[in-house]
Write an enzyme that holds these catalytic residues in place. Structure first.
Site, short mmCIF file in Angstrom:
data_model
loop_
_atom_site.label_atom_id
_atom_site.label_comp_id
_atom_site.label_asym_id
_atom_site.label_seq_id
_atom_site.Cartn_x
_atom_site.Cartn_y
_atom_site.Cartn_z
N THR A 401 0.85 -1.17 0.00
CA THR A 401 0.00 0.00 0.00
C THR A 401 0.89 1.23 0.00
O THR A 401 1.79 1.35 0.82
CB THR A 401 -0.96 0.02 1.22
OG1 THR A 401 -1.72 1.24 1.20
CG2 THR A 401 -0.21 -0.09 2.54
N HIS A 453 2.00 -11.96 13.69
CA HIS A 453 3.02 -12.50 14.60
C HIS A 453 2.81 -13.98 14.91
O HIS A 453 3.68 -14.63 15.49
CB HIS A 453 3.07 -11.69 15.90
CG HIS A 453 4.45 -11.53 16.44
ND1 HIS A 453 5.51 -12.32 16.08
CD2 HIS A 453 4.95 -10.65 17.35
CE1 HIS A 453 6.60 -11.96 16.72
NE2 HIS A 453 6.29 -10.94 17.50
#
Length: 482
Positions: A401, A453
């Site tokens: 992005t 994560h």
């Protein structure tokens, strides 16, 4: 789910189909027919917006429109009847407008009803093509010539399906005032290229217009003296929604959340509260990368494609993933498994009037730099014109992005659901930088990598981000590391 049903020997109903990816509802944006209009198998009758994209719905049988069950702007559940068609108007056989020799038209009775479970195939989804004619869409005007020039630059990548091979072309006589005959993919191609089918000379059997006829009609259109270079990111090339002007005396305006914006909100909330996000940042000197961009624009091997910083950033991320393949994965909650992806479908976040969308380049890891540039150019054009299909937004693995086009340094992007990482690119600015022991003005930007994560630990995420930064600072790594 069956999308049509026969309520009597005379009337048939067409239901809202599942237009892809298991969606449950769609909003009717525009009707192209009205009660009393004649429709034919394969004719587009309306445009609908799902939670992912706007698509056109062709009807799978002939007849005369009896009733439109919902007005424009209504959100309809999949399976609800949206239109009723009189297949035996006037008590006789279904009407057909004789704009071509009867021999070219199959008998309506050849397929009186679609097989059970059949759904109408959407324009651009690889339909089994019908040889019947369809009514020209009402109120449709060709786009500007610039759109045709841009589409020509992409070498027709937006075309959606190949026609069935036809015999040697023979020019047919067209009756003045008759509707031009063309299959749905050919009509879509003409619309994409800004060609009025009424001006095209047909060479197909029975006076039908082929893809070659459309391309031939588009060829003489002179291209502008120069085609503007594409911006550094899709968001810059795509129209951004403009807020409505305030009404005097009105202190608040309420806007219904539906379609793409509703899907964005649900997806972002789900992603933010499901995947444990970690974001890391690095500021990097991209002066050499900007010089490479300028050189590639003059390279004959890159002729006809757009070259911009986003191209090099995308290639850098692909190389970083190749060096650290564990980052390209997905979390399977149901089976408690990590799904390692051996391919990269590279998503590019794009701001459009309907909201944020993330189409992706399929198998981007296998593309050469010119191929990647062409794919990015096609993605930009398709998103800008609002023609991105649900399939183009499915199956992404990582995303880029570019928030820098809005003048900001960087951000903390939220993962696209089902993906492992997203790279945000900040504005490229001339800043004082220590280069070879001296403070000099250099082109500098800040990168931010957010990752899941559960899949990516700090070491792996840091390696990926560091590799991208190194390539942008020293573009020769594209050769030594590729």
């Amino acid at each position: 789910m069956t999308t049509m049903t026969e309520t009597s020997a005379r009337f048939r109903e067409f239901k809202m189909p599942d237009v892809g990816e298991g969606l449950t509802e769609a909003e009717i944006l525009k009707w192209y027919v009205q009660p009393g209009d004649t429709v034919t198998d394969g004719q587009v009758v309306c445009e609908v917006e799902t939670a992912k994209a706007a698509v056109e719905l062709p009807i799978p049988f002939d007849g005369v429109v009896h009733e439109l069950r919902f007005p424009e702007g209504t959100t309809v559940d999949v399976g609800q009847v949206i239109i009723a068609v009189d297949v035996v108007p006037g008590g006789g056989e279904a009407a057909a407008e004789p704009v071509a020799p009867a021999a070219a038209e199959p008998e309506p009775a050849a397929e009186p009803e679609a097989p059970k479970g059949r759904q109408p195939v959407l324009v651009g989804y690889g339909v089994a093509e019908s040889s019947t004619k369809r009514r020209a869409r009402k109120g449709t005007e060709p786009p500007a010539a610039a759109a045709a020039a841009i589409q020509g630059e992409l070498n027709g990548h937006a075309t959606v399906a190949a026609d069935v091979p036809a015999p040697a072309p023979t020019v047919a006589t067209v009756v003045p005032g008759s509707r031009p005959l063309a299959k749905p993919p050919v009509r879509k191609l003409a619309k994409d290229l800004g060609i009025d089918l009424a001006t095209v000379t047909p060479t197909g059997p029975g006076g039908i217009i082929t893809r070659e006829d459309v391309h031939a009609a588009a060829a003489p259109v002179p291209a502008p003296a120069s085609v503007p270079t594409a911006p550094a990111a899709v968001a810059e090339a795509v129209a951004v929604p403009v807020a409505a002007a305030p009404v005097p005396g009105v202190r608040e305006t309420r806007i219904p959340v539906k379609g793409v914006r509703k899907a964005i909100a649900q997806a972002m909330v789900g992603s933010a509260f499901t995947a444990p996000h970690v974001t890391e940042f690095v500021t990097v000197d991209v002066t050499r990368m900007m010089k490479l961009v300028a050189e590639l624009k003059e390279d004959k091997d890159m002729a006809g494609v757009r070259v911009n910083p986003l191209l090099i950033i995308a290639k850098a991320l692909l190389v970083a993933i190749k060096r650290n393949p564990e980052v390209n994965a997905a979390w399977d909650e149901a089976n408690q498994e990590i799904v390692q992806k051996h391919y990269v479908n590279l998503g590019i976040a794009a701001a459009t009037p309907r909201g944020l969308i993330v189409p992706n380049i399929k198998d981007a890891h296998d593309k050469t730099l010119p191929q990647l540039a062409a794919a990015l150019g096609e993605l930009v054009t398709t998103a800008r014109e609002g023609k991105t299909s649900p399939a183009a937004m499915a199956g992404g693995t990582v995303t880029i992005t570019n928030v820098g086009v809005f003048g900001v340094d960087t951000g903390t992007p939220i993962l696209n659901p089902g993906e492992s990482a997203i790279l945000a690119v900040g504005a490229i600015k001339l800043q004082p930088w220590v280069h070879k022991g001296k403070v000099k003005p250099r082109q500098v930007t800040t990168l931010a990598l957010s990752f899941d994560h559960r899949l990516v630990d700090g070491e792996l995420g840091s390696k990926v981000l560091a590799d991208v930064a190194t390539i942008l600072e020293q573009p020769k790594r594209l050769i030594t590391w590729a």
